[in-house]
Design a protein around this motif. Structure first.
Motif, PDB file in Angstrom:
ATOM      1  N   PRO A  32       0.801  -1.232   0.096  1.00 59.47           N
ATOM      2  CA  PRO A  32      -0.077  -0.006  -0.039  1.00 59.47           C
ATOM      3  C   PRO A  32       0.798   1.241  -0.026  1.00 59.47           C
ATOM      4  O   PRO A  32       1.773   1.367   0.735  1.00 59.47           O
ATOM      5  N   VAL A  33       0.591   2.133  -0.715  1.00 66.12           N
ATOM      6  CA  VAL A  33       1.196   3.478  -0.785  1.00 66.12           C
ATOM      7  C   VAL A  33       0.416   4.482  -0.019  1.00 66.12           C
ATOM      8  O   VAL A  33      -0.546   4.715  -0.282  1.00 66.12           O
ATOM      9  N   THR A  34       0.987   4.762   0.947  1.00 69.92           N
ATOM     10  CA  THR A  34       0.326   5.405   1.890  1.00 69.92           C
ATOM     11  C   THR A  34       0.850   7.081   1.964  1.00 69.92           C
ATOM     12  O   THR A  34       0.455   7.991   2.992  1.00 69.92           O
ATOM     13  N   LYS A  35       1.168   7.844   0.923  1.00 61.42           N
ATOM     14  CA  LYS A  35       1.685   9.089   0.825  1.00 61.42           C
ATOM     15  C   LYS A  35       0.459   9.887   1.047  1.00 61.42           C
ATOM     16  O   LYS A  35      -0.610   9.464   0.452  1.00 61.42           O
ATOM     17  N   PHE A  36       0.595  10.971   1.820  1.00 59.15           N
ATOM     18  CA  PHE A  36      -0.232  12.241   1.820  1.00 59.15           C
ATOM     19  C   PHE A  36      -1.250  11.730   3.092  1.00 59.15           C
ATOM     20  O   PHE A  36      -1.942  12.277   3.556  1.00 59.15           O
ATOM     21  N   GLU A  55       6.259   5.062   0.351  1.00 62.48           N
ATOM     22  CA  GLU A  55       6.148   6.623   0.646  1.00 62.48           C
ATOM     23  C   GLU A  55       6.796   7.210  -0.490  1.00 62.48           C
ATOM     24  O   GLU A  55       7.852   6.538  -0.984  1.00 62.48           O
ATOM     25  N   ASN A  56       6.694   8.267  -1.071  1.00 63.65           N
ATOM     26  CA  ASN A  56       7.571   8.977  -2.126  1.00 63.65           C
ATOM     27  C   ASN A  56       8.176  10.059  -1.769  1.00 63.65           C
ATOM     28  O   ASN A  56       8.907  10.890  -2.775  1.00 63.65           O
ATOM     29  N   ARG A  57       7.990  10.573  -0.629  1.00 64.50           N
ATOM     30  CA  ARG A  57       8.877  11.813  -0.222  1.00 64.50           C
ATOM     31  C   ARG A  57       9.274  11.870   0.937  1.00 64.50           C
ATOM     32  O   ARG A  57       8.996  11.025   2.159  1.00 64.50           O
ATOM     33  N   LEU A 156      13.591  -4.819 -11.114  1.00 59.08           N
ATOM     34  CA  LEU A 156      13.314  -3.656 -11.861  1.00 59.08           C
ATOM     35  C   LEU A 156      11.833  -3.075 -11.455  1.00 59.08           C
ATOM     36  O   LEU A 156      11.234  -3.756 -11.144  1.00 59.08           O
ATOM     37  N   MET A 157      11.921  -1.631 -11.559  1.00 55.39           N
ATOM     38  CA  MET A 157      10.645  -1.105 -11.308  1.00 55.39           C
ATOM     39  C   MET A 157      10.393  -0.100 -12.415  1.00 55.39           C
ATOM     40  O   MET A 157      11.238   0.439 -13.024  1.00 55.39           O
ATOM     41  N   ALA A 158       9.206  -0.061 -12.678  1.00 54.79           N
ATOM     42  CA  ALA A 158       8.574   1.114 -13.692  1.00 54.79           C
ATOM     43  C   ALA A 158       7.187   1.482 -13.327  1.00 54.79           C
ATOM     44  O   ALA A 158       6.444   0.769 -12.751  1.00 54.79           O
ATOM     45  N   VAL A 159       6.849   2.449 -13.864  1.00 55.86           N
ATOM     46  CA  VAL A 159       5.702   2.994 -13.897  1.00 55.86           C
ATOM     47  C   VAL A 159       5.076   3.075 -15.282  1.00 55.86           C
ATOM     48  O   VAL A 159       5.731   3.530 -16.302  1.00 55.86           O
ATOM     49  N   ALA A 160       3.889   2.591 -15.654  1.00 57.27           N
ATOM     50  CA  ALA A 160       3.414   2.293 -17.203  1.00 57.27           C
ATOM     51  C   ALA A 160       3.239   3.837 -17.363  1.00 57.27           C
ATOM     52  O   ALA A 160       2.523   4.706 -16.970  1.00 57.27           O
ATOM     53  N   GLY A 193       2.734  -2.217 -11.296  1.00 53.53           N
ATOM     54  CA  GLY A 193       1.437  -2.123 -10.994  1.00 53.53           C
ATOM     55  C   GLY A 193       1.216  -1.230 -10.017  1.00 53.53           C
ATOM     56  O   GLY A 193       1.560  -1.169  -8.853  1.00 53.53           O
ATOM     57  N   MET A 194       0.102  -0.477 -10.324  1.00 55.82           N
ATOM     58  CA  MET A 194      -0.503   0.555  -9.320  1.00 55.82           C
ATOM     59  C   MET A 194      -1.881   0.367  -9.296  1.00 55.82           C
ATOM     60  O   MET A 194      -2.566  -0.589  -9.951  1.00 55.82           O
ATOM     61  N   SER A 195      -2.664   1.178  -8.845  1.00 57.96           N
ATOM     62  CA  SER A 195      -3.975   1.156  -8.630  1.00 57.96           C
ATOM     63  C   SER A 195      -5.078   0.859  -9.859  1.00 57.96           C
ATOM     64  O   SER A 195      -5.807  -0.147 -10.094  1.00 57.96           O
ATOM     65  N   ALA A 196      -4.471   1.385 -10.910  1.00 53.79           N
ATOM     66  CA  ALA A 196      -5.395   1.289 -12.372  1.00 53.79           C
ATOM     67  C   ALA A 196      -4.820  -0.008 -12.962  1.00 53.79           C
ATOM     68  O   ALA A 196      -5.597  -0.280 -14.001  1.00 53.79           O
ATOM     69  N   ARG A 210       2.879  -1.585  -6.148  1.00 55.03           N
ATOM     70  CA  ARG A 210       2.619  -0.323  -5.340  1.00 55.03           C
ATOM     71  C   ARG A 210       1.236   0.117  -5.486  1.00 55.03           C
ATOM     72  O   ARG A 210       0.875   0.861  -6.608  1.00 55.03           O
ATOM     73  N   ILE A 211       0.396  -0.081  -4.685  1.00 58.80           N
ATOM     74  CA  ILE A 211      -0.975   0.206  -4.879  1.00 58.80           C
ATOM     75  C   ILE A 211      -1.409   1.386  -3.755  1.00 58.80           C
ATOM     76  O   ILE A 211      -1.588   1.197  -2.738  1.00 58.80           O
ATOM     77  N   GLY A 212      -1.828   2.531  -4.197  1.00 61.03           N
ATOM     78  CA  GLY A 212      -2.343   3.769  -3.599  1.00 61.03           C
ATOM     79  C   GLY A 212      -3.760   3.568  -3.365  1.00 61.03           C
ATOM     80  O   GLY A 212      -4.499   2.832  -2.656  1.00 61.03           O
ATOM     81  N   THR A 213      -4.365   4.356  -4.111  1.00 61.55           N
ATOM     82  CA  THR A 213      -5.747   4.773  -4.048  1.00 61.55           C
ATOM     83  C   THR A 213      -6.825   3.773  -3.833  1.00 61.55           C
ATOM     84  O   THR A 213      -7.834   3.811  -3.137  1.00 61.55           O
ATOM     85  N   ALA A 214      -6.779   2.618  -4.493  1.00 59.41           N
ATOM     86  CA  ALA A 214      -7.545   1.370  -4.634  1.00 59.41           C
ATOM     87  C   ALA A 214      -7.514   0.806  -3.404  1.00 59.41           C
ATOM     88  O   ALA A 214      -8.564   0.348  -2.774  1.00 59.41           O
ATOM     89  N   ASN A 218      -8.985   8.018  -1.818  1.00 59.05           N
ATOM     90  CA  ASN A 218      -8.433   9.279  -2.279  1.00 59.05           C
ATOM     91  C   ASN A 218      -7.453   9.642  -1.428  1.00 59.05           C
ATOM     92  O   ASN A 218      -7.581   9.818  -0.241  1.00 59.05           O
ATOM     93  N   ARG A 219      -6.603  10.380  -1.844  1.00 58.33           N
ATOM     94  CA  ARG A 219      -5.363  10.871  -1.177  1.00 58.33           C
ATOM     95  C   ARG A 219      -5.954  12.215  -0.694  1.00 58.33           C
ATOM     96  O   ARG A 219      -6.634  13.226  -1.297  1.00 58.33           O
ATOM     97  N   PRO A 220      -5.790  12.773   0.705  1.00 56.04           N
ATOM     98  CA  PRO A 220      -6.544  13.855   1.109  1.00 56.04           C
ATOM     99  C   PRO A 220      -5.784  15.159   0.429  1.00 56.04           C
ATOM    100  O   PRO A 220      -6.706  15.836   0.044  1.00 56.04           O
TER     101      PRO A 220
HETATM  102  C1  PLP Z   1       1.644   7.268  -5.588  1.00 54.78           C
HETATM  103  C2  PLP Z   1       2.474   6.200  -6.196  1.00 54.78           C
HETATM  104  C3  PLP Z   1       1.891   4.811  -6.387  1.00 54.78           C
HETATM  105  C4  PLP Z   1       0.423   4.495  -6.174  1.00 54.78           C
HETATM  106  O1  PLP Z   1      -0.288   5.130  -7.012  1.00 54.78           O
HETATM  107  P1  PLP Z   1      -2.088   4.985  -7.033  1.00 54.78           P
HETATM  108  O2  PLP Z   1      -2.210   4.984  -8.627  1.00 54.78           O
HETATM  109  O3  PLP Z   1      -2.659   5.569  -6.165  1.00 54.78           O
HETATM  110  O4  PLP Z   1      -2.065   3.306  -6.928  1.00 54.78           O
HETATM  111  C5  PLP Z   1       2.732   3.983  -7.253  1.00 54.78           C
HETATM  112  N1  PLP Z   1       4.020   4.121  -7.390  1.00 54.78           N
HETATM  113  C6  PLP Z   1       4.448   5.288  -7.448  1.00 54.78           C
HETATM  114  C7  PLP Z   1       5.809   5.720  -7.554  1.00 54.78           C
HETATM  115  C8  PLP Z   1       3.649   6.201  -6.868  1.00 54.78           C
HETATM  116  O5  PLP Z   1       4.258   7.519  -6.424  1.00 54.78           O
END
Ligand code: PLP
Length: 223
Positions: A32-36, A55-57, A156-160, A193-196, A210-214, A218-220
């Motif tokens: 779970p990504v708990t930022k904010f 976390e990302n910051r 390896l890590m990546a964001v689509a 892999g993220m929420s979407a 790395r799954i945040g909002t799902a 929603n982040r505050p």
């Molecule tokens: C915030 C974040 C996520 C999670 O994003 P969601 O769309 O909320 O699941 C995953 N990876 C990184 C690098 C992020 O900054």
């Protein structure tokens, strides 16, 4: 839905996606990504059995890790862009850093006394501002990581990217991962892999999601 219900739903969807790919939940770490979000949410996740959060910051992550120091088996994953001068501070609380994209950062994280797990982040876009190394830099970075004391290269890590079908992007990461394993056979993990898009990521071999909002809702104070 409550936090518990969202976590259960994401876990069930991940299990179903894993089954479709001939895999199981045991192959996956849901982070779970708990930022904010406040520390109370992180503690609630811990009570639900979660042992990895991301976390990302740096500032926010450090404060939360300090406040939750009593949760000694909670693992902090750092997934944000990282300045070299902050690397040592991040290393002091983060167990796994997913966003390593240059040799100087590996050097800053390296140590004879501590163990830090890292992922090499690959940038799947043409935009260098998005973070991550170019695909053709990965071999050299993997070699660099293998030589660095106290660094354990996980994979390896990546964001689509926004403009590509996620599954195609994740298939590319999987191919790059296979190439990196020729250099670093222990670097078996894939953080995609993220929420979407986490189901597509699982179909293409993701091991760390790395799954945040799902999960969190929603982040505050997003954006
Ligand atoms: C915030 C974040 C996520 C999670 O994003 P969601 O769309 O909320 O699941 C995953 N990876 C990184 C690098 C992020 O900054």
């Amino acid at each position: 839905m409550t936090l518990e219900e969202r976590l259960a739903e994401v876990t069930a969807r991940a299990a179903a996606a894993a089954a479709r790919a001939g895999r199981t939940l045991d192959d996956l770490t849901i982070i779970p990504v708990t930022k904010f979000h406040p520390v109370s949410l992180v503690r609630e996740l811990y009570e639900l059995g979660v042992r990895d959060v991301a976390e990302n910051r740096h500032q926010e992550a450090r404060e939360k890790a300090l406040e939750l120091a009593d949760l000694t088996d909670l693992r902090w994953n750092f997934v944000g862009q990282l300045q070299g001068k902050k690397a040592r501070q991040v290393r002091s609380y983060a167990h796994i850093i997913h966003s390593v994209d240059r040799a100087s950062l590996i050097d800053a994280l390296a140590s004879d006394d501590t163990q830090t797990s890292i992922f090499l982040q690959v940038n799947l876009t043409e935009d260098p501002a998005r973070g991550g190394a170019a695909a053709d830099e990965l071999d050299e970075l993997a070699e660099h990581a293998l030589r660095a004391p106290g660094i354990r290269l996980e994979g390896l890590m990546a964001v689509a990217p926004l403009d590509v079908e996620p599954r195609a992007a994740f298939a590319r990461v999987r191919a790059l991962s296979e190439r990196i394993r020729l250099i670093a056979p222990a670097a078996l993990s894939i953080s995609t892999g993220m929420s979407a898009d986490f189901e597509s990521a699982i179909a293409e071999g993701a091991t760390h999601l790395r799954i945040g909002t799902a999960i969190t809702g929603n982040r505050p104070t997003d954006g």
